[in-house]
Design a protein around this motif. Structure first.
Motif, PDB file in Angstrom:
ATOM      1  N   VAL A  48       8.938   4.910   7.100  1.00 42.61           N
ATOM      2  CA  VAL A  48       8.380   6.221   7.428  1.00 42.61           C
ATOM      3  C   VAL A  48       9.426   7.096   8.103  1.00 42.61           C
ATOM      4  O   VAL A  48       9.528   8.305   7.821  1.00 42.61           O
ATOM      5  CB  VAL A  48       7.129   6.060   8.323  1.00 42.61           C
ATOM      6  N   ARG A  49      10.237   6.507   8.946  1.00 39.52           N
ATOM      7  CA  ARG A  49      11.239   7.284   9.690  1.00 39.52           C
ATOM      8  C   ARG A  49      12.602   7.298   9.003  1.00 39.52           C
ATOM      9  O   ARG A  49      13.597   7.746   9.573  1.00 39.52           O
ATOM     10  CB  ARG A  49      11.345   6.735  11.123  1.00 39.52           C
ATOM     11  N   ASN A  50      12.644   6.799   7.761  1.00 39.93           N
ATOM     12  CA  ASN A  50      13.847   6.833   6.928  1.00 39.93           C
ATOM     13  C   ASN A  50      15.046   6.179   7.610  1.00 39.93           C
ATOM     14  O   ASN A  50      16.189   6.627   7.472  1.00 39.93           O
ATOM     15  CB  ASN A  50      14.197   8.274   6.530  1.00 39.93           C
ATOM     16  N   GLU A  51      14.776   5.096   8.339  1.00 40.49           N
ATOM     17  CA  GLU A  51      15.849   4.419   9.079  1.00 40.49           C
ATOM     18  C   GLU A  51      16.673   3.490   8.188  1.00 40.49           C
ATOM     19  O   GLU A  51      17.699   2.975   8.623  1.00 40.49           O
ATOM     20  CB  GLU A  51      15.237   3.646  10.254  1.00 40.49           C
ATOM     21  N   TRP A  52      16.216   3.277   6.958  1.00 40.34           N
ATOM     22  CA  TRP A  52      16.987   2.482   5.999  1.00 40.34           C
ATOM     23  C   TRP A  52      17.549   3.371   4.895  1.00 40.34           C
ATOM     24  O   TRP A  52      17.699   2.956   3.752  1.00 40.34           O
ATOM     25  CB  TRP A  52      16.099   1.386   5.395  1.00 40.34           C
ATOM     26  N   ALA A  53      17.866   4.615   5.260  1.00 46.57           N
ATOM     27  CA  ALA A  53      18.291   5.604   4.263  1.00 46.57           C
ATOM     28  C   ALA A  53      19.504   5.156   3.458  1.00 46.57           C
ATOM     29  O   ALA A  53      19.622   5.483   2.267  1.00 46.57           O
ATOM     30  CB  ALA A  53      18.592   6.934   4.952  1.00 46.57           C
ATOM     31  N   ALA A  54      20.401   4.404   4.079  1.00 43.40           N
ATOM     32  CA  ALA A  54      21.617   3.986   3.378  1.00 43.40           C
ATOM     33  C   ALA A  54      21.327   3.001   2.251  1.00 43.40           C
ATOM     34  O   ALA A  54      22.071   2.928   1.269  1.00 43.40           O
ATOM     35  CB  ALA A  54      22.595   3.368   4.372  1.00 43.40           C
ATOM     36  N   VAL A  55      20.251   2.250   2.389  1.00 46.25           N
ATOM     37  CA  VAL A  55      19.922   1.222   1.399  1.00 46.25           C
ATOM     38  C   VAL A  55      18.684   1.598   0.591  1.00 46.25           C
ATOM     39  O   VAL A  55      18.658   1.460  -0.636  1.00 46.25           O
ATOM     40  CB  VAL A  55      19.680  -0.137   2.096  1.00 46.25           C
ATOM     41  N   MET A  56      17.652   2.076   1.278  1.00 47.72           N
ATOM     42  CA  MET A  56      16.367   2.391   0.631  1.00 47.72           C
ATOM     43  C   MET A  56      15.863   3.732   1.161  1.00 47.72           C
ATOM     44  O   MET A  56      14.970   3.778   2.004  1.00 47.72           O
ATOM     45  CB  MET A  56      15.341   1.289   0.926  1.00 47.72           C
ATOM     46  N   PRO A  57      16.445   4.836   0.690  1.00 43.31           N
ATOM     47  CA  PRO A  57      15.999   6.144   1.192  1.00 43.31           C
ATOM     48  C   PRO A  57      14.524   6.383   0.898  1.00 43.31           C
ATOM     49  O   PRO A  57      14.014   6.021  -0.162  1.00 43.31           O
ATOM     50  CB  PRO A  57      16.885   7.137   0.436  1.00 43.31           C
ATOM     51  N   THR A  58      13.849   6.962   1.855  1.00 45.89           N
ATOM     52  CA  THR A  58      12.412   7.199   1.736  1.00 45.89           C
ATOM     53  C   THR A  58      12.138   8.456   0.929  1.00 45.89           C
ATOM     54  O   THR A  58      12.766   9.497   1.129  1.00 45.89           O
ATOM     55  CB  THR A  58      11.776   7.332   3.125  1.00 45.89           C
ATOM     56  N   VAL A  59      11.198   8.333  -0.006  1.00 44.00           N
ATOM     57  CA  VAL A  59      10.714   9.478  -0.781  1.00 44.00           C
ATOM     58  C   VAL A  59       9.380   9.917  -0.174  1.00 44.00           C
ATOM     59  O   VAL A  59       8.474   9.097   0.012  1.00 44.00           O
ATOM     60  CB  VAL A  59      10.529   9.103  -2.264  1.00 44.00           C
ATOM     61  N   TYR A  60       9.274  11.186   0.153  1.00 46.71           N
ATOM     62  CA  TYR A  60       8.059  11.708   0.791  1.00 46.71           C
ATOM     63  C   TYR A  60       7.223  12.492  -0.216  1.00 46.71           C
ATOM     64  O   TYR A  60       7.780  13.071  -1.148  1.00 46.71           O
ATOM     65  CB  TYR A  60       8.437  12.580   1.992  1.00 46.71           C
ATOM     66  N   PRO A  61       5.898  12.499  -0.054  1.00 42.88           N
ATOM     67  CA  PRO A  61       5.150  11.846   1.013  1.00 42.88           C
ATOM     68  C   PRO A  61       5.175  10.331   0.855  1.00 42.88           C
ATOM     69  O   PRO A  61       5.206   9.810  -0.264  1.00 42.88           O
ATOM     70  CB  PRO A  61       3.742  12.394   0.840  1.00 42.88           C
ATOM     71  N   CYS A  62       5.163   9.640   1.994  1.00 50.61           N
ATOM     72  CA  CYS A  62       5.226   8.180   2.021  1.00 50.61           C
ATOM     73  C   CYS A  62       3.919   7.614   2.564  1.00 50.61           C
ATOM     74  O   CYS A  62       3.494   7.974   3.665  1.00 50.61           O
ATOM     75  CB  CYS A  62       6.393   7.726   2.899  1.00 50.61           C
ATOM     76  N   VAL A  63       3.292   6.750   1.772  1.00 51.60           N
ATOM     77  CA  VAL A  63       2.106   6.021   2.213  1.00 51.60           C
ATOM     78  C   VAL A  63       2.501   4.569   2.368  1.00 51.60           C
ATOM     79  O   VAL A  63       2.687   3.859   1.385  1.00 51.60           O
ATOM     80  CB  VAL A  63       0.950   6.139   1.199  1.00 51.60           C
ATOM     81  N   PRO A  64       2.703   4.088   3.603  1.00 58.94           N
ATOM     82  CA  PRO A  64       3.177   2.710   3.799  1.00 58.94           C
ATOM     83  C   PRO A  64       2.035   1.695   3.691  1.00 58.94           C
ATOM     84  O   PRO A  64       0.892   2.033   3.400  1.00 58.94           O
ATOM     85  CB  PRO A  64       3.772   2.740   5.207  1.00 58.94           C
ATOM     86  N   GLY A  65       2.392   0.429   3.947  1.00 61.26           N
ATOM     87  CA  GLY A  65       1.400  -0.640   3.995  1.00 61.26           C
ATOM     88  C   GLY A  65       1.545  -1.651   2.877  1.00 61.26           C
ATOM     89  O   GLY A  65       1.337  -1.322   1.707  1.00 61.26           O
ATOM     90  N   HIS A  66       1.921  -2.900   3.239  1.00 65.00           N
ATOM     91  CA  HIS A  66       2.028  -3.964   2.229  1.00 65.00           C
ATOM     92  C   HIS A  66       1.414  -5.283   2.721  1.00 65.00           C
ATOM     93  O   HIS A  66       1.821  -6.351   2.284  1.00 65.00           O
ATOM     94  CB  HIS A  66       3.471  -4.150   1.759  1.00 65.00           C
ATOM     95  N   GLU A  67       0.439  -5.169   3.603  1.00 68.84           N
ATOM     96  CA  GLU A  67      -0.333  -6.332   4.058  1.00 68.84           C
ATOM     97  C   GLU A  67      -1.804  -5.999   3.826  1.00 68.84           C
ATOM     98  O   GLU A  67      -2.537  -5.637   4.735  1.00 68.84           O
ATOM     99  CB  GLU A  67      -0.060  -6.619   5.537  1.00 68.84           C
ATOM    100  N   ILE A  68      -2.211  -6.098   2.562  1.00 76.54           N
ATOM    101  CA  ILE A  68      -3.456  -5.503   2.093  1.00 76.54           C
ATOM    102  C   ILE A  68      -4.497  -6.568   1.768  1.00 76.54           C
ATOM    103  O   ILE A  68      -4.218  -7.515   1.026  1.00 76.54           O
ATOM    104  CB  ILE A  68      -3.191  -4.651   0.837  1.00 76.54           C
ATOM    105  N   VAL A  69      -5.675  -6.402   2.321  1.00 75.01           N
ATOM    106  CA  VAL A  69      -6.804  -7.269   1.997  1.00 75.01           C
ATOM    107  C   VAL A  69      -7.998  -6.381   1.654  1.00 75.01           C
ATOM    108  O   VAL A  69      -8.265  -5.389   2.339  1.00 75.01           O
ATOM    109  CB  VAL A  69      -7.157  -8.193   3.179  1.00 75.01           C
ATOM    110  N   GLY A  70      -8.691  -6.729   0.576  1.00 76.70           N
ATOM    111  CA  GLY A  70      -9.834  -5.919   0.192  1.00 76.70           C
ATOM    112  C   GLY A  70     -10.758  -6.637  -0.763  1.00 76.70           C
ATOM    113  O   GLY A  70     -10.710  -7.869  -0.901  1.00 76.70           O
ATOM    114  N   ARG A  71     -11.587  -5.854  -1.426  1.00 80.12           N
ATOM    115  CA  ARG A  71     -12.578  -6.404  -2.355  1.00 80.12           C
ATOM    116  C   ARG A  71     -12.429  -5.727  -3.712  1.00 80.12           C
ATOM    117  O   ARG A  71     -12.290  -4.503  -3.793  1.00 80.12           O
ATOM    118  CB  ARG A  71     -13.988  -6.203  -1.800  1.00 80.12           C
TER     119      ARG A  71
END
Length: 351
Positions: A48-71
């Motif tokens: 979200v804060r583009n702190e890995w810009a050198a390796v993985m620059p953030t494209v905005y808008p950014c919707v984070p989250g990769h620990e997902i549980v649902g139905r």
């Protein structure tokens, strides 16, 4: 396409805020999931804060989250492993090429063409992928995982990243009964490492700089706790560990832990310090010791981890928050002010 509620950041300095995003309609191989809980990973904050810009620059808008549980709410005509009403999870990956050597070995995390759950090119929409700070997600059935029904869903969400990140190297290096295992750092990753090492039957030792964490480490399953700033305590364990999992992302002396490895012992790094760590080759040479790194696991191993958690009733220690508290949670995360992961109740998106 359909609209989904979400929280996104529009720049590296803007707070996360309510928005609407477009999700693809399920194809024949897709599973559509109503997201119930999503864990907060430190990677979310970095992205979200583009702190890995050198390796993985953030494209905005950014919707984070990769620990997902649902139905599961919908499935495509070719889906065989899920049906509406099933519990399902999504971790750090939502696609891979499926043909490279890594994919053929079930190691999709090493696929050069892998697609991350957020901030990766999205072949379906032409934009970027959007993550779990949302009320729904659509993924290929290969990247949907079964969540054991006996687990608390809010506490199960972090298993999809923090869980597999610590389980995978332990599984790879043969942690089990008769092994002496060290866990360096008692945070979001470290507390999961303690639970897994204990459940696998290893003699588990936690290393921490904080005497205040001793009681909690024992509660989580540690057999011993070492205050790493105490040279005498460290020396007592010299040349005795089969495996050490280093979960620290701050600058620290890894040579002090290499000295604790026995012959052919391994230390695996899962923390990611910002600056390079200094390594003394002599510490490795005398004892044929090794240092390695490890990311998440592949889909097969991630499902094995979830099944293991179901069998041993392992979940993350979480603080459940509403999505409206996410910016405050990010600030607290920077201060390590959480035991030990935040889990967002996505029902709050309806507020």
């Amino acid at each position: 396409m359909f609209n989904a509620r979400a929280y996104s950041a529009t720049s590296s300095t803007s707070p996360l805020a309510s928005t609407t995003i477009a999700r693809r309609d399920p194809t024949e191989n897709d599973v559509q999931i109503e997201i119930l809980f999503c864990g907060i990973c430190h990677s979310d904050l970095h992205t979200v804060r583009n702190e890995w810009a050198a390796v993985m620059p953030t494209v905005y808008p950014c919707v984070p989250g990769h620990e997902i549980v649902g139905r599961v709410t919908k499935v495509g005509s070719a889906v065989t492993g899920f049906k509406p009403g099933d519990l399902a999870g999504v971790g750090c990956l939502v696609d891979s090429d499926g043909t490279c050597p890594a994919c053929k070995e079930g190691l999709e995390q090493f696929c050069p063409g892998m697609t991350l759950t957020y901030n990766s090119p999205d072949k379906h929409t032409g934009g970027v992928t959007y993550g779990g700070y949302s009320d729904s997600i659509v993924v290929d059935q290969r990247f949907a995982l079964h969540i054991p029904a006996n687990l608390d869903l809010a506490a199960a969400a972090p298993l999809l990243c923090a869980g597999i990140t610590t389980y995978s190297p332990m599984h790879h290096w043969g942690v089990g009964a008769g092994k002496k295992v060290g866990i360096v750092g008692l945070g979001g990753l470290g507390h999961m490492g303690v639970k897994f090492a204990h459940a696998m039957g290893a003699h588990t030792v936690v290393f921490t700089t904080s005497p205040s964490k001793v009681e909690d480490a024992i509660r989580l399953g540690a057999d011993e706790v070492v205050i790493s700033r105490d040279a005498a305590q460290m020396q007592k364990h010299a040349n005795s560990f089969d495996f050490i999992l280093d979960c620290v992302s701050a600058d620290h002396d890894i040579n002090a832990y290499i000295q604790l490895l026995g012959r052919d012992g391994n230390m695996t790094l899962v923390g990611a310090p910002e600056k390079p760590l200094s390594l003394s080759s002599f510490g490795l040479i005398f004892g044929r010791k090794s240092v390695s790194g490890s990311p998440i696991g592949g889909l097969k191993e991630t499902q094995e981890m979830l099944d293991f958690c179901g069998e041993h009733n392992i979940t993350s220690d979480v603080e459940v928050i509403a999505i409206q508290q996410v910016n405050e949670a990010y600030e607290r995360l920077l201060k390590a002010d959480v035991k030990y992961r935040f889990s967002i109740d996505m029902a709050s998106l309806k507020s």
